[in-house]
Every structure is written in C-alpha cells, then in structure tokens.
Design a protein around this motif. Structure first.
Motif, short mmCIF file in Angstrom:
data_model
loop_
_atom_site.label_atom_id
_atom_site.label_comp_id
_atom_site.label_asym_id
_atom_site.label_seq_id
_atom_site.Cartn_x
_atom_site.Cartn_y
_atom_site.Cartn_z
N THR A 156 -17.90 -4.58 -11.65
CA THR A 156 -17.26 -5.59 -12.48
C THR A 156 -15.83 -5.87 -12.05
OG1 THR A 156 -17.15 -6.34 -14.77
CG2 THR A 156 -16.27 -4.13 -14.29
N ASP A 157 -15.29 -5.03 -11.15
CA ASP A 157 -13.95 -5.24 -10.59
C ASP A 157 -13.76 -4.19 -9.50
OD1 ASP A 157 -11.44 -6.26 -10.14
OD2 ASP A 157 -10.64 -5.77 -12.11
N GLY A 158 -12.74 -4.40 -8.69
CA GLY A 158 -12.37 -3.40 -7.70
C GLY A 158 -11.14 -2.63 -8.16
N ALA A 159 -10.30 -2.28 -7.22
CA ALA A 159 -9.04 -1.58 -7.53
C ALA A 159 -7.89 -2.48 -7.12
CB ALA A 159 -8.99 -0.25 -6.77
N ALA A 160 -6.68 -2.08 -7.48
CA ALA A 160 -5.49 -2.83 -7.09
C ALA A 160 -5.08 -2.43 -5.68
CB ALA A 160 -4.35 -2.56 -8.07
N ILE A 161 -4.63 -3.40 -4.88
CA ILE A 161 -4.17 -3.11 -3.53
C ILE A 161 -3.09 -2.04 -3.54
CG2 ILE A 161 -2.92 -4.08 -1.55
CD1 ILE A 161 -4.41 -6.71 -2.04
N LYS A 162 -2.20 -2.08 -4.54
CA LYS A 162 -1.08 -1.13 -4.59
C LYS A 162 -1.57 0.32 -4.76
CE LYS A 162 -0.15 -1.53 -9.57
NZ LYS A 162 -0.60 -0.20 -9.93
N ASP A 163 -2.75 0.48 -5.38
CA ASP A 163 -3.31 1.83 -5.55
C ASP A 163 -4.14 2.21 -4.33
OD1 ASP A 163 -2.15 2.05 -8.08
OD2 ASP A 163 -3.87 1.11 -9.05
#
Length: 619
Positions: A452-459
């Motif tokens: 339903t979503d991925g992760a944040a680039i910053k993480d």
C-alpha cells in the motif's frame, strides 16, 4: 426548536446576489481561460457503464453515527471541566480537538442517538468560541475552529437556554479573523494555503448566520484560485495528496450551504472537475491515494465521505441518478476503509497501522491521537449532515476501472482495470515516499499486503521497481526523488475495464543510465510490469517491499526461486519474476520503517537491462 425532520435535508440557499457587470465579465473570462478538463473522455466512457449497472444497495446515514459515537464516547472521558478535550498521551489540549468534538457530539445529540451529550457538546462549543473571540486558540490553530463551531452552534442554539445562546452569539460577533487565524493575507504575507480555506468556509458560515460580511471570504478566495489545476485539484506546497482533497471538501460544503458570491461559478466548475477526478483516483479499498504529508491518516477517507455525499446530492438534483449512486458508493467505500481501523476502545488508530498510539509510529510531527481522531469524527458528522439515504449506492469507477490518470502536478500515475488498482510516484518527495510503484489494491484484499506504500527516500529508498550498478553500489529508481528525475512521460496503449496498458518513461541525468521505461499491463487479476534501462548496464536488481509487521500482526513471507508470497490475514500478494528465467529472489531480513509498520525488501539480481515481473493480489 429544530426537529429531526428538519435535519433530514440540508438544502442550499437559492438567493442570487446582485453582481456588477465587471464581476460577471471577470467570471466569464476566468471560465474561458480554464483549459479543457483532462479526464473528460474517461468520465464520458464511464457514465454508460455506471448507468448499465444493476447494483443498488441501501446505505444508511446511521453508519456514520456508529463510528462517530465510538470516537466521541472515548474522548468524552478526557473532557476538562471547562469543556476542553485533553489528549490522553500528551495531556494537554491539542489544536482543534475541542471544536471538532463539539460538532461531532452535536450530531449525536440532534440525531437522537445520544441526547445525554448535550451539555458535553455545549461546553466544548462555548470553550472553542471563547478561544476564537479572545484570539487565543489552542496551538494557534484558530483557522480550523470556526467551521465546526458554526455547525455546532446552528444545531445547538435552539436546544440551550436563551442566556447561553446569547452568550455564544456575543462571542461569535467578537471574532476578528485577522487575529484569530494565522494563515491570512497581510501586507507582509501575500500567499495563503490549505489552512486559510478552512477559515474561509468558517467565515462563510459566520456570514450566513449574520455575524459578519463576505469581505474576508471574497478576498481570500481570490488568492486561493491560482492553487487549482486543470483537473480541479488543489496544490499545497510540495503537492501532498491529502492536502488536495482537504481544502476542497470545505469548499464543497460551502457551495452546498449556499455560497453565491463572485467566485461561485469558477469554484463550481473546478470542484465539479475535482469530484470526478477524485472518483477516478480512489482506491477500490476506499482509500485516498498515498503520497506526501499526512498520507494514510484516517481523516483522508473521512473527508472523501463529505465530498461524495455532497456530489451525490448535486447529481441527484440534476437528474443524473447513476452518477449520484456512484458518489454514494464511493462514500460507502471510504467509510468501510475507516471501519477497518476502529480500536477496541472505540476510537481510531489515526494512521493505517496498529501500533500503540503512544509510539507515534507513522505520525507526522503534528499528528496527535486526539485532534486527528476528532477531525475524522467531525468530517463524518458533516458527511452525515449532507447524506441523503434515499439515494442508493450503485457502482463507482474504482470498481469498474478501464482508465489511466496522470497527475503531472502531483507526479502521480493511477490506473485501474476492473477494480485492480495501481499508484506510481514518478518523482517522490524524499521526506515521505520513494519513486516507483507504491500501491497495488484490489477490492476485498487486505490493502496492507498490496503493498500500500513504500518507504521514504530519507530512510531507505524502497518501492516496487529496479536498481542498477553505479560503481560498487546499487542505484534504485526508488531513490531518485523530485530533484533527480528530469521528466516522466506517460503513453497509454489500451484502457478498458478488462485490460489497461501504459508506459512511463523516466528521463534521468545519470552518467550510465539515460532513461528507465516501465510498461504496465493490468487485468482485474494481475499487474505485469516490464522494466527496461536505456543505458550501459550489465545487470539489474529487482526489489519488492513485503509488509513484515503492521504493529499487531506479522505477515508470513515465503520465497521460492523466482517467487515471493506474502500473506497477511486471509490475503496474499504473489510477486514473481517472469523474465529472464533462473532469477533467485532472496529475503534480506532487513526491516525498513514505513507508515504502515515495517517492510522487508525482497531482492533478486537479473542479467541484462530488462526484467518482467508480476504482482497478483488474492484471497
């Protein structure tokens, strides 16, 4: 005294104000300058399909009340003697919790479901009004106070003693919007954004009740119009999806309550476009698209209920019953999404995960258990107010599919074939998302298993997609955000309810890779993706984010050669590399934080510059 019968329908005012020819000319020019509606063709093709549908189900307004009652019942335990609502975790009044509680509790009173809440609702209303009049709202969030307080006042004024009503009206007359609100035009501030729209809607209701004129409304609406796109969507800074629909649902309510000022015609056209766009981009699981600030908070779906109930009424008045039924169905799907997230204590997990709220997993810095539960309750109260249960729920575009929606301003591509839905971010905001395939939803299948979503680039960059070697490291497409994607173009090859096919071409400014092409083929059962790199690469890495833990449930992940199966509850997502043959997927064992819990990357290396993989969600 207002009776329950009087509350069954909320009709817009019909009075037409006198407008000078200059304003009429400006309205005509503004409408003429609007570009054509980009999704006119998609909507036109869907209308006959909605008309042909034999689905017609009853959707009771009482379903809103059941969710509202759980939230209000929980937070009544945290009401101070002066009417304020205290957050149970930070132990203070947060933002607009109190006025939202006042309106949500009021609806329970006037609906006849909870007459015992009259004093509680009245105390919260009076507390909120005093804060506005004294220009000292909690956390300086006065912009959000007036809309719910006005709705509560309208419905409670006949139910309290005359002295109390008079006191409320004195407070309402004393409000100075330039002192009570923060996001307003000043000599030193020439732009306003989503906060201000809430204040506009509140000031309109204050005007409608005779406490002020329309000058604040008209001045600030004019400053807001440049934020709208040709699709009717609202661009807040960094274009988060939640803050497109958030301001629009307040403006929709304002129109329905009778706004007929000099910006009515342009607002009417923009919001008509946006209502249809919203139907196209709604997930078949009822969810608002993910992406950016405040994504995947339950109020995302609650505000959809408001817009869709209002547009169901509008379409019914126009004689377009299939459209009216579609909007009611969309409201029903949004409400069902919220119901998945009711906690045993009656209120909601405010973000779509099941962690203890004290841990604030997936929260924004400004997210709190009280204000975002009560914002959702307040929105559902407004949806209840506008709901016309004589309009049955039919079938909506999210269930029919057969279209591709490209939102270049929001760097999103959304497609749907027969109720199987994908969302792609073509240039992610690094603080919140990754570039690539973020979401795969299918009606009836657990949304979290989607993914339903991925992760944040910053993480850690993580979306469904590919990576290539740059030196001794893998460079994922997911890790190239807004400032690193030169452009993303979309070519649609086929679009009907049984099959949708399109290609996204990412133009890159990398030393080895000039472009990435992803071709998506959707059927109602499966997504097939062909990813190809234009550049000098010897191999690719394919990546799939598997949900590992949602705060309460651990998924079962099984990897065998070229296939990964993720099971959460009764739902599965099957990820398979079709081409080239002989690819071995491996579990990394690494947990990556996401709004929904933790993701485990599943990875596999592929020889050459092309890979084909499929995702098959099923029960």
């Amino acid at each position: 005294m207002q009776t329950r019968k009087n509350l069954e329908r909320v009709e817009p005012e019909r009075a037409i104000p006198k407008m000078g020819m200059r304003w009429v000319a400006r309205v005509v020019i503004a409408l003429m300058m609007l570009p054509p509606f980009p999704f006119h063709e998609q909507v036109s093709r869907l209308q006959p399909l909605m008309s042909e549908s034999q689905i017609s189900t009853h959707f009771s307004r009482a379903e809103y009340l059941s969710v509202i009652n759980g939230i209000v019942g929980y937070f009544r335990n945290f009401q101070a003697l002066d009417g304020r609502i205290i957050d149970p975790f930070v132990r203070r009044e947060v933002q607009y919790s109190t006025p939202c509680y006042a309106w949500a509790a009021t609806v329970l009173v006037v609906s006849g479901q909870r007459p015992d809440l009259l004093e509680s609702a009245a105390a919260a209303l009076e507390c909120a009004l005093r804060q506005l009049a004294e220009a000292n709202p909690a956390d300086r969030h006065g912009d959000f106070f007036t809309f719910p307080t006005m709705l509560a006042y309208e419905h409670l004024r006949e139910l309290v003693p005359s002295e109390r009503r008079k006191r409320w009206e004195q407070l309402l007359s004393a409000i100075d919007p330039y002192k009570a609100y923060r996001d307003v035009l000043r000599d030193s501030k020439g732009s306003v954004h989503n906060w201000n729209v809430v204040a506009i809607a509140g000031e309109f209701l204050r005007h409608r009740a005779g406490f002020t004129d329309l000058s604040f409304v008209e001045r600030h609406l004019e400053a807001q119009l440049p934020h709208f796109t040709a699709e009717g969507l609202y661009r807040d800074p960094n274009v988060p999806m939640a803050y497109d629909h958030f301001p629009r649902h307040f403006l929709a309510a304002m129109l329905e309550r009778g706004y007929n000022g000099k910006h009515r015609e342009i607002l009417n056209e923009l919001l008509e476009r946006a209502a249809w766009t919203s139907l196209l981009i709604q997930s078949p699981c009822g969810e608002l698209p993910t992406g950016g600030r405040s994504a995947q908070h339950q109020w995302n779906e609650a505000m959809q209920c408001v817009t869709y109930e209002i547009w169901a009424r509008r379409k019914f008045r126009e004689g377009n019953e299939p459209a009216a039924k579609a909007f009611r169905r969309a409201a029903f799907l949004a409400l069902q999404s919220i119901k998945r997230w009711v906690r045993p204590s009656g209120e909601l997990w405010i973000v779509k995960n099941r962690f203890d709220p004290a841990l604030r997993h997936g929260f924004e810095g400004y997210s709190f258990h009280s204000q975002y539960n009560l914002l959702a309750a307040s929105m559902l109260a407004t949806a209840w107010l506008f709901a016309d249960e004589t309009i049955p729920a039919g079938v909506c575009p999210a269930e029919i599919g057969g279209f591709v929606v490209h939102l270049p301003d929001f760097h999103k591509v959304i497609a749907n074939a027969g109720g199987l839905y994908v969302e792609i971010d073509t240039a992610a905001d690094p603080n919140y998302n990754s570039t690539g395939l973020l979401r795969v939803h299918k009606l009836g299948v657990e949304p979290l298993v989607g993914p339903t979503d991925g992760a944040a680039i910053k993480d850690e960059p993580l979306a469904v997609g590919i990576a290539w070697r740059e030196g001794d490291k893998w460079q994922p497409l997911a890790g190239l955000g807004q400032k690193q994607i030169v452009s993303a173009s979309v070519t649609v090859h086929e679009a009907n309810p049984k099959r949708v096919s399109f290609t996204i071409r990412y133009e890159l400014n990398r030393q080895q890779v000039q472009a990435v092409l992803e071709t998506y083929e959707l059927t109602p059962e499966q997504v097939r993706v062909t990813a190809e790199v234009d550049g000098k690469v010897e191999s690719l890495q394919v990546r799939f984010p598997a949900i590992a833990f949602d705060g309460q449930r651990a998924s079962k992940i099984v990897v065998n050669d070229n296939t990964a199966i993720v099971q959460l509850g009764d739902s599965q997502q099957v990820f398979r590399v079709e081409t080239p043959s002989g690819v071995t997927l491996t579990r990394t064992g690494r947990w990556v934080r996401s709004r929904n819990g933790y993701l485990e990357p599943i990875e596999g290396e592929v020889k050459g510059n092309r890979v084909v993989y499929t995702l098959t969600p099923k029960l």
